[in-house]
Design a protein around this motif. Structure first.
Motif, mmCIF file in Angstrom:
data_model
loop_
_atom_site.group_PDB
_atom_site.id
_atom_site.type_symbol
_atom_site.label_atom_id
_atom_site.label_comp_id
_atom_site.label_asym_id
_atom_site.label_seq_id
_atom_site.Cartn_x
_atom_site.Cartn_y
_atom_site.Cartn_z
ATOM 1 N N ALA A 184 12.199 -5.714 -4.983
ATOM 2 C CA ALA A 184 10.951 -6.428 -5.247
ATOM 3 C C ALA A 184 9.937 -5.523 -5.930
ATOM 4 O O ALA A 184 9.229 -5.945 -6.862
ATOM 5 N N VAL A 185 9.856 -4.269 -5.496
ATOM 6 C CA VAL A 185 8.915 -3.323 -6.103
ATOM 7 C C VAL A 185 9.263 -3.095 -7.572
ATOM 8 O O VAL A 185 8.386 -3.096 -8.452
ATOM 9 N N VAL A 186 10.560 -2.905 -7.858
ATOM 10 C CA VAL A 186 10.979 -2.662 -9.239
ATOM 11 C C VAL A 186 10.710 -3.893 -10.101
ATOM 12 O O VAL A 186 10.213 -3.780 -11.228
ATOM 13 N N ARG A 187 11.006 -5.074 -9.578
ATOM 14 C CA ARG A 187 10.756 -6.297 -10.356
ATOM 15 C C ARG A 187 9.260 -6.475 -10.625
ATOM 16 O O ARG A 187 8.854 -6.839 -11.738
ATOM 17 N N LEU A 188 8.417 -6.222 -9.637
ATOM 18 C CA LEU A 188 6.981 -6.326 -9.844
ATOM 19 C C LEU A 188 6.498 -5.317 -10.886
ATOM 20 O O LEU A 188 5.593 -5.600 -11.672
ATOM 21 N N SER A 189 7.113 -4.147 -10.897
ATOM 22 C CA SER A 189 6.764 -3.147 -11.915
ATOM 23 C C SER A 189 7.118 -3.655 -13.302
ATOM 24 O O SER A 189 6.348 -3.496 -14.259
ATOM 25 N N GLU A 212 5.818 4.218 -9.969
ATOM 26 C CA GLU A 212 5.240 5.158 -9.007
ATOM 27 C C GLU A 212 4.012 4.548 -8.335
ATOM 28 O O GLU A 212 3.816 4.687 -7.116
ATOM 29 N N ARG A 213 3.175 3.868 -9.117
ATOM 30 C CA ARG A 213 1.967 3.257 -8.556
ATOM 31 C C ARG A 213 2.321 2.181 -7.527
ATOM 32 O O ARG A 213 1.707 2.107 -6.455
ATOM 33 N N HIS A 214 3.314 1.375 -7.824
ATOM 34 C CA HIS A 214 3.725 0.333 -6.884
ATOM 35 C C HIS A 214 4.316 0.929 -5.612
ATOM 36 O O HIS A 214 4.072 0.431 -4.508
ATOM 37 N N PHE A 215 5.080 1.999 -5.745
ATOM 38 C CA PHE A 215 5.627 2.643 -4.553
ATOM 39 C C PHE A 215 4.534 3.286 -3.704
ATOM 40 O O PHE A 215 4.611 3.278 -2.475
ATOM 41 N N ASP A 216 3.526 3.841 -4.365
ATOM 42 C CA ASP A 216 2.408 4.429 -3.623
ATOM 43 C C ASP A 216 1.689 3.370 -2.778
ATOM 44 O O ASP A 216 1.128 3.679 -1.722
ATOM 45 N N GLN A 217 1.700 2.134 -3.257
ATOM 46 C CA GLN A 217 1.016 1.056 -2.536
ATOM 47 C C GLN A 217 1.899 0.398 -1.480
ATOM 48 O O GLN A 217 1.406 -0.422 -0.695
ATOM 49 N N LEU A 218 3.189 0.748 -1.465
ATOM 50 C CA LEU A 218 4.123 0.063 -0.576
ATOM 51 C C LEU A 218 3.787 0.276 0.894
ATOM 52 O O LEU A 218 3.722 -0.686 1.684
ATOM 53 N N GLY A 219 3.540 1.544 1.286
ATOM 54 C CA GLY A 219 3.228 1.827 2.689
ATOM 55 C C GLY A 219 1.993 1.112 3.179
ATOM 56 O O GLY A 219 2.044 0.377 4.171
ATOM 57 N N PRO A 220 0.857 1.273 2.486
ATOM 58 C CA PRO A 220 -0.353 0.551 2.914
ATOM 59 C C PRO A 220 -0.182 -0.964 2.915
ATOM 60 O O PRO A 220 -0.741 -1.650 3.779
ATOM 61 N N ALA A 221 0.602 -1.505 1.965
ATOM 62 C CA ALA A 221 0.788 -2.959 1.912
ATOM 63 C C ALA A 221 1.559 -3.463 3.131
ATOM 64 O O ALA A 221 1.285 -4.537 3.662
ATOM 65 N N LEU A 222 2.540 -2.670 3.594
ATOM 66 C CA LEU A 222 3.371 -3.114 4.711
ATOM 67 C C LEU A 222 2.771 -2.800 6.068
ATOM 68 O O LEU A 222 2.951 -3.571 7.018
ATOM 69 N N ALA A 223 2.077 -1.682 6.169
ATOM 70 C CA ALA A 223 1.649 -1.249 7.494
ATOM 71 C C ALA A 223 0.152 -0.972 7.613
ATOM 72 O O ALA A 223 -0.357 -0.866 8.722
ATOM 73 N N GLY A 224 -0.552 -0.850 6.503
ATOM 74 C CA GLY A 224 -1.957 -0.490 6.575
ATOM 75 C C GLY A 224 -2.884 -1.707 6.696
ATOM 76 O O GLY A 224 -2.458 -2.848 6.565
ATOM 77 N N SER A 225 -4.148 -1.388 6.953
ATOM 78 C CA SER A 225 -5.152 -2.439 7.001
ATOM 79 C C SER A 225 -5.516 -2.880 5.596
ATOM 80 O O SER A 225 -5.704 -2.044 4.706
#
Length: 227
Positions: A184-189, A212-225
């Protein structure tokens, strides 16, 4: 990625397998068919292009075309399929000490950088791959075929990750879940690239930056506020 006259392995330190004369001739014919199909699809549209036209552009028979590709969809997606196969090779070659997400992120970056090293506009070039993204997204038949192939690739990625981690993917859902998120991350990129003129101009570096930008956002998107 399309295989050159010396076939690269996933590891830079591994020796290259030199292709024989017959293999080189077959590779040149395959490359020519992919290149002709790509040019015809872009100039007159996917739906209006026939297998006979693709074969005729390379001066081979329809029968020869079908020795290399099962149908028009397969030749249209050949550039992406080859790039995805190369990504899998890169993933298998990643150091065992990397966690699965690190390994996948490094492998996709390596694959794009290698794609960017291919010069020109032929079937193995970054220009061909990037143009293909737009063609796929605007052609429902190709998009459906590409999504089917993406699902198959997710299963392969999950299998590679499970093998690296010593897991049974039929019991442990993490490899399949991570492979789906990664896809999903690669497709969104890719989708972001098609709508970002700056990324267009930057070529492979622009695509890598988006990934790289999408991967950097992956953690906060899944677990962050989100607030």
């Amino acid at each position: 990625m399309v295989t050159p006259l010396t076939e690269p392995t996933a590891s830079a330190s591994a020796p290259c397998r030199v292709l024989g004369l017959r293999e080189r001739k077959k590779q040149r014919t395959r490359d020519a068919l992919v290149d002709a199909a790509h040019s015809l699809f872009l100039s007159q549209g996917y739906a209006r292009t026939t297998v006979d036209e693709i074969a005729g552009a390379v001066d081979v028979s329809q029968r020869t075309f079908f020795r290399y590709f099962a149908n028009k969809e397969e030749v249209a997606l050949a550039v992406m399929a080859d790039a995805e196969d190369f990504f899998i090779d890169c993933l298998r070659a990643r150091p065992a000490g990397e966690n699965p997400l690190e390994a996948m992120r490094a492998a996709i970056t390596e694959a794009w950088r290698t794609l960017g090293d291919v010069q020109g506009t032929g079937p193995g070039s970054v220009t061909a791959a990037l143009e293909l993204f737009e063609l796929i997204e605007t052609t429902p038949t190709l998009l459906a075929a590409h999504l089917r192939h993406t699902t198959e690739q997710e299963a392969t990625v999950a299998s590679v990750i499970a093998e690296r981690e010593g897991l049974d993917p039929a019991v442990d859902l993490r490899p399949r879940l991570l492979a789906a998120v990664f896809g999903a991350v690669v497709r969104l990129s890719h989708l972001s690239w098609t709508s970002d003129p700056t990324a267009h101009r930057a070529g492979p570096d622009g695509m890598i930056e988006l990934i790289e930008r999408h991967f950097d956002q992956l953690g906060p998107a899944l677990a962050g506020s989100w607030r």
